[in-house]
Design a protein around this motif. Structure first.
Motif, PDB file in Angstrom:
ATOM      1  N   ALA A  17       0.812  -1.214   0.000  1.00 43.50           N
ATOM      2  CA  ALA A  17       0.000   0.000   0.000  1.00 43.50           C
ATOM      3  C   ALA A  17       0.844   1.262   0.000  1.00 43.50           C
ATOM      4  O   ALA A  17       0.317   2.358   0.185  1.00 43.50           O
TER       5      ALA A  17
ATOM      6  N   ALA B 112      -3.741  -4.514  -3.528  1.00 46.59           N
ATOM      7  CA  ALA B 112      -3.454  -3.131  -3.895  1.00 46.59           C
ATOM      8  C   ALA B 112      -1.954  -2.892  -4.038  1.00 46.59           C
ATOM      9  O   ALA B 112      -1.161  -3.331  -3.208  1.00 46.59           O
TER      10      ALA B 112
ATOM     11  N   ILE C 207      -0.072   0.508  -4.439  1.00 46.68           N
ATOM     12  CA  ILE C 207      -0.381   1.923  -4.383  1.00 46.68           C
ATOM     13  C   ILE C 207       0.892   2.739  -4.153  1.00 46.68           C
ATOM     14  O   ILE C 207       1.698   2.399  -3.272  1.00 46.68           O
TER      15      ILE C 207
ATOM     16  N   MET D 146       3.222   0.510  -6.008  1.00 47.69           N
ATOM     17  CA  MET D 146       3.193   0.353  -7.460  1.00 47.69           C
ATOM     18  C   MET D 146       4.606   0.464  -8.008  1.00 47.69           C
ATOM     19  O   MET D 146       4.987  -0.282  -8.916  1.00 47.69           O
TER      20      MET D 146
ATOM     21  N   ARG E 197      -5.666  -3.600  -7.434  1.00 44.39           N
ATOM     22  CA  ARG E 197      -5.793  -2.173  -7.678  1.00 44.39           C
ATOM     23  C   ARG E 197      -4.399  -1.553  -7.786  1.00 44.39           C
ATOM     24  O   ARG E 197      -3.545  -1.794  -6.934  1.00 44.39           O
ATOM     25  N   PHE E 198      -4.207  -0.770  -8.834  1.00 47.02           N
ATOM     26  CA  PHE E 198      -2.945  -0.075  -9.044  1.00 47.02           C
ATOM     27  C   PHE E 198      -3.218   1.431  -9.014  1.00 47.02           C
ATOM     28  O   PHE E 198      -4.188   1.905  -9.612  1.00 47.02           O
ATOM     29  N   SER E 199      -2.357   2.186  -8.339  1.00 42.33           N
ATOM     30  CA  SER E 199      -2.533   3.638  -8.320  1.00 42.33           C
ATOM     31  C   SER E 199      -1.202   4.338  -8.092  1.00 42.33           C
ATOM     32  O   SER E 199      -0.472   4.011  -7.145  1.00 42.33           O
TER      33      SER E 199
ATOM     34  N   ASN F 296      -0.657   7.428  -6.868  1.00 47.14           N
ATOM     35  CA  ASN F 296      -1.486   8.453  -6.225  1.00 47.14           C
ATOM     36  C   ASN F 296      -0.705   9.644  -5.679  1.00 47.14           C
ATOM     37  O   ASN F 296      -1.223  10.412  -4.871  1.00 47.14           O
TER      38      ASN F 296
ATOM     39  N   LEU G 168      -2.335   8.550 -15.407  1.00 45.71           N
ATOM     40  CA  LEU G 168      -2.299   7.901 -14.098  1.00 45.71           C
ATOM     41  C   LEU G 168      -1.680   8.813 -13.043  1.00 45.71           C
ATOM     42  O   LEU G 168      -2.144   8.857 -11.899  1.00 45.71           O
TER      43      LEU G 168
ATOM     44  N   ARG H 243      -5.773   8.094 -10.185  1.00 48.54           N
ATOM     45  CA  ARG H 243      -6.883   7.132 -10.177  1.00 48.54           C
ATOM     46  C   ARG H 243      -6.407   5.713  -9.905  1.00 48.54           C
ATOM     47  O   ARG H 243      -5.266   5.352 -10.211  1.00 48.54           O
ATOM     48  N   ARG H 244      -7.312   4.937  -9.339  1.00 40.74           N
ATOM     49  CA  ARG H 244      -7.042   3.511  -9.135  1.00 40.74           C
ATOM     50  C   ARG H 244      -7.593   2.734 -10.319  1.00 40.74           C
ATOM     51  O   ARG H 244      -8.732   2.953 -10.720  1.00 40.74           O
TER      52      ARG H 244
ATOM     53  N   THR I  71      -8.049  -1.274 -12.099  1.00 37.95           N
ATOM     54  CA  THR I  71      -8.114  -2.693 -11.761  1.00 37.95           C
ATOM     55  C   THR I  71      -6.986  -3.463 -12.443  1.00 37.95           C
ATOM     56  O   THR I  71      -6.311  -2.957 -13.339  1.00 37.95           O
TER      57      THR I  71
END
Length: 256
Positions: free
Chosen positions: A63, A103, A105, A109, A125-127, A129, A157, A162-163, A165
């Motif tokens: 995360a 996730a 994140i 990521m 979930r990839f983000s 952020n 991105l 944004r997240r 799938t």
């Protein structure tokens, strides 16, 4: 099997499996990055190891960095220490397959992008952020993300945070294979075993040619990321971004 409670290593034939297990969300910090880099270096020195699976022992793949607390976390205070070890991850010689079933994140990521291949599922979930939290992307992702998905998708991105799938990730080239969630780890291991069936010297030399100069370029762009982050981690917008994330509300940024 390794004795590290957070980073467990097992071996199956010529494949090593690294499991990051730091409940509840696999948040990463400088110490985790150091231990991961040391683990990869040890596997580079292990001639029996030909490929590596990077997996998670908790629901999230990773995360990201933990910015909770009054000081927004140790990484905000010393991002250089975190990145010094994170950049070492790109120096390993052996192919890595990431098993992403939860996730991935922010820095999580970024960790998934260290791998050569990513096996995932629709539930993942990839983000990226970073901008939603009020600061510039890091982990060398200014290079690694557009290298995979192209500049246009990377910009989208980054700017939105944004997240997406696992299904979306495969569609844009961020991940390589989509399977049922229960099959992610097994498929990642099967892919690593397939790689390990090839001649190890040939695989490692081919990988080195394909990635010629890549680690140096990532480290160089990370220095730019780091310089910008140093200032933005002291901004009101960063504090607001973290507070908004914790409160699950929309941030109100003021350009200061």
């Amino acid at each position: 099997m390794s004795a590290d409670a957070n980073i467990q290593v097992t071996h199956e034939g010529h494949v090593a499996r690294i499991v990051l297990s730091r409940p509840p969300h696999n948040f990463v910090d400088a110490d985790i990055m150091r231990r991961l880099a040391d683990t990869l270096q040890a596997l580079d020195d292990n001639e029996n190891c030909r490929a590596i699976v990077l997996a998670s022992g908790v629901s999230a793949f990773c995360a990201g960095a933990d910015f909770s607390g009054a000081d927004q976390g140790a990484i905000a205070n010393d991002p250089g220490g975190f990145y010094a070890h994170a950049m070492r991850l790109y120096r390993n010689r052996k192919p890595i397959v990431a098993a992403v079933e939860g996730a991935a994140i922010g820095a999580g990521m970024g960790l998934a992008l260290v791998a050569d291949f990513r096996v995932t599922c629709a539930e993942a979930r990839f983000s990226a952020n970073f901008n939603r939290l009020g600061f510039h992307p890091g982990f060398g992702m200014s290079l690694t993300l557009p290298r995979l998905v192209g500049e246009q998708q990377a910009a989208l991105l980054f700017y939105t945070g944004r997240r997406i799938t696992g299904t979306d990730a495969v569609e844009i080239g961020l991940a390589d294979e989509l399977v049922e969630k229960a099959q992610v780890n097994a498929r990642a291991m099967a892919l690593a075993q397939e790689i390990a069936a090839s001649a190890p010297l040939a695989v490692e030399s081919t990988r080195a040619t394909l990635r010629e100069g890549l680690a140096d370029r990532i480290a160089e762009i990370n220095q730019r990321e780091l310089a910008i982050q140093h200032g933005q981690f002291r901004s009101e917008d960063f504090r607001e971004g973290v507070a908004a994330m914790a409160a699950r509300r929309a941030p109100v940024f003021k350009r200061r």
